[in-house]
Design an enzyme around this catalytic site. Sequence first.
Site, PDB file in Angstrom:
ATOM      1  N   HIS A  16      41.649  44.272  46.708  1.00 48.18           N
ATOM      2  CA  HIS A  16      41.966  42.849  46.663  1.00 48.18           C
ATOM      3  C   HIS A  16      41.003  42.076  47.554  1.00 48.18           C
ATOM      4  O   HIS A  16      40.212  42.645  48.307  1.00 48.18           O
ATOM      5  CB  HIS A  16      43.432  42.559  47.048  1.00 48.18           C
ATOM      6  CG  HIS A  16      43.755  42.669  48.509  1.00 48.18           C
ATOM      7  ND1 HIS A  16      44.938  42.206  49.044  1.00 48.18           N
ATOM      8  CD2 HIS A  16      43.062  43.179  49.555  1.00 48.18           C
ATOM      9  CE1 HIS A  16      44.960  42.432  50.343  1.00 48.18           C
ATOM     10  NE2 HIS A  16      43.851  43.025  50.682  1.00 48.18           N
ATOM     11  N   CYS A  35      40.019  40.863  55.274  1.00 50.12           N
ATOM     12  CA  CYS A  35      40.595  40.847  53.920  1.00 50.12           C
ATOM     13  C   CYS A  35      39.980  39.746  53.060  1.00 50.12           C
ATOM     14  O   CYS A  35      40.298  39.638  51.880  1.00 50.12           O
ATOM     15  CB  CYS A  35      42.119  40.712  53.961  1.00 50.12           C
ATOM     16  SG  CYS A  35      42.961  42.292  54.248  1.00 50.12           S
ATOM     17  N   HIS A  41      38.018  44.938  48.924  1.00 47.08           N
ATOM     18  CA  HIS A  41      38.231  46.151  49.725  1.00 47.08           C
ATOM     19  C   HIS A  41      39.556  46.726  49.256  1.00 47.08           C
ATOM     20  O   HIS A  41      40.319  46.051  48.548  1.00 47.08           O
ATOM     21  CB  HIS A  41      38.282  45.828  51.230  1.00 47.08           C
ATOM     22  CG  HIS A  41      39.443  44.941  51.560  1.00 47.08           C
ATOM     23  ND1 HIS A  41      39.401  43.590  51.383  1.00 47.08           N
ATOM     24  CD2 HIS A  41      40.695  45.237  51.978  1.00 47.08           C
ATOM     25  CE1 HIS A  41      40.576  43.069  51.697  1.00 47.08           C
ATOM     26  NE2 HIS A  41      41.386  44.051  52.059  1.00 47.08           N
ATOM     27  N   HIS A  43      43.304  49.112  49.672  1.00 45.43           N
ATOM     28  CA  HIS A  43      44.412  49.598  50.492  1.00 45.43           C
ATOM     29  C   HIS A  43      45.134  50.698  49.722  1.00 45.43           C
ATOM     30  O   HIS A  43      45.179  50.680  48.491  1.00 45.43           O
ATOM     31  CB  HIS A  43      45.430  48.491  50.783  1.00 45.43           C
ATOM     32  CG  HIS A  43      44.928  47.409  51.674  1.00 45.43           C
ATOM     33  ND1 HIS A  43      44.879  47.520  53.041  1.00 45.43           N
ATOM     34  CD2 HIS A  43      44.429  46.185  51.383  1.00 45.43           C
ATOM     35  CE1 HIS A  43      44.393  46.403  53.558  1.00 45.43           C
ATOM     36  NE2 HIS A  43      44.101  45.562  52.578  1.00 45.43           N
ATOM     37  N   ASP A  81      47.956  50.433  40.049  1.00 48.09           N
ATOM     38  CA  ASP A  81      47.215  51.554  40.631  1.00 48.09           C
ATOM     39  C   ASP A  81      45.765  51.570  40.137  1.00 48.09           C
ATOM     40  O   ASP A  81      45.505  51.492  38.930  1.00 48.09           O
ATOM     41  CB  ASP A  81      47.909  52.866  40.270  1.00 48.09           C
ATOM     42  CG  ASP A  81      47.351  54.038  41.052  1.00 48.09           C
ATOM     43  OD1 ASP A  81      46.970  53.848  42.231  1.00 48.09           O
ATOM     44  OD2 ASP A  81      47.303  55.149  40.490  1.00 48.09           O
ATOM     45  N   HIS A  82      44.845  51.675  41.092  1.00 51.35           N
ATOM     46  CA  HIS A  82      43.409  51.703  40.815  1.00 51.35           C
ATOM     47  C   HIS A  82      42.929  50.443  40.107  1.00 51.35           C
ATOM     48  O   HIS A  82      42.010  50.487  39.278  1.00 51.35           O
ATOM     49  CB  HIS A  82      43.009  52.979  40.051  1.00 51.35           C
ATOM     50  CG  HIS A  82      43.012  54.195  40.933  1.00 51.35           C
ATOM     51  ND1 HIS A  82      44.173  54.759  41.402  1.00 51.35           N
ATOM     52  CD2 HIS A  82      42.009  54.922  41.452  1.00 51.35           C
ATOM     53  CE1 HIS A  82      43.882  55.792  42.154  1.00 51.35           C
ATOM     54  NE2 HIS A  82      42.566  55.916  42.222  1.00 51.35           N
ATOM     55  N   GLU A 126      51.330  48.062  53.553  1.00 56.24           N
ATOM     56  CA  GLU A 126      49.907  47.857  53.262  1.00 56.24           C
ATOM     57  C   GLU A 126      49.046  48.780  54.119  1.00 56.24           C
ATOM     58  O   GLU A 126      47.969  49.208  53.684  1.00 56.24           O
ATOM     59  CB  GLU A 126      49.514  46.398  53.499  1.00 56.24           C
ATOM     60  CG  GLU A 126      48.128  46.059  52.962  1.00 56.24           C
ATOM     61  CD  GLU A 126      47.853  44.571  52.979  1.00 56.24           C
ATOM     62  OE1 GLU A 126      47.673  43.998  51.895  1.00 56.24           O
ATOM     63  OE2 GLU A 126      47.849  43.977  54.079  1.00 56.24           O
TER      64      GLU A 126
HETATM   65 NI    NI Z   1      43.360  43.662  52.638  1.00 53.80          NI
END
Ligand code: NI
Length: 137
Positions: A16, A35, A41, A43, A81-82, A126
């Site tokens: 995100h 972020c 990047h 998580h 996911d992914h 997170e």
């Molecule tokens: Ni982040």
Amino acid sequence: MPRCVITRRVHFSAAHRLWNPSFSDAENAGVFGVCNNPNYHGHNYDLDISVEGEIDPATGYVMDVQRLKQIATECVVSHLDHKNLNVDVPWFAGLNPTAENIAVVCWRVLQPAVRPATLKRIRLWETDRNYVDYDGT
Ligand code: NI
């Protein structure tokens, strides 16, 4: 019958970028820090899904936890996911994909899916140190 809360943890990995298009670049960097990285990047998220209901006298279950896992996989994990949450997931069109907003979005898809049990709480991790709780309010 007694009522219990059961919880199933599911996992997804996603990318995100947090930003507000109405902020300047400097404001975005200041508010969202790492972020805000323009090239995204990732998580590794854990989502704890808690469901409340009466214990079924026939099974001794509030809900078969395998069914809860299946609902979570179909309603949430398969969508996130992914994925790049900003780019790939329509749920976040115009919505900053913070942990708070991810939790609310997950609630909205899970709440009708777990009936007749009641969705009690969602806890989205997170990182190992940060989580968000949402209870539908
Ligand atoms: Ni982040």
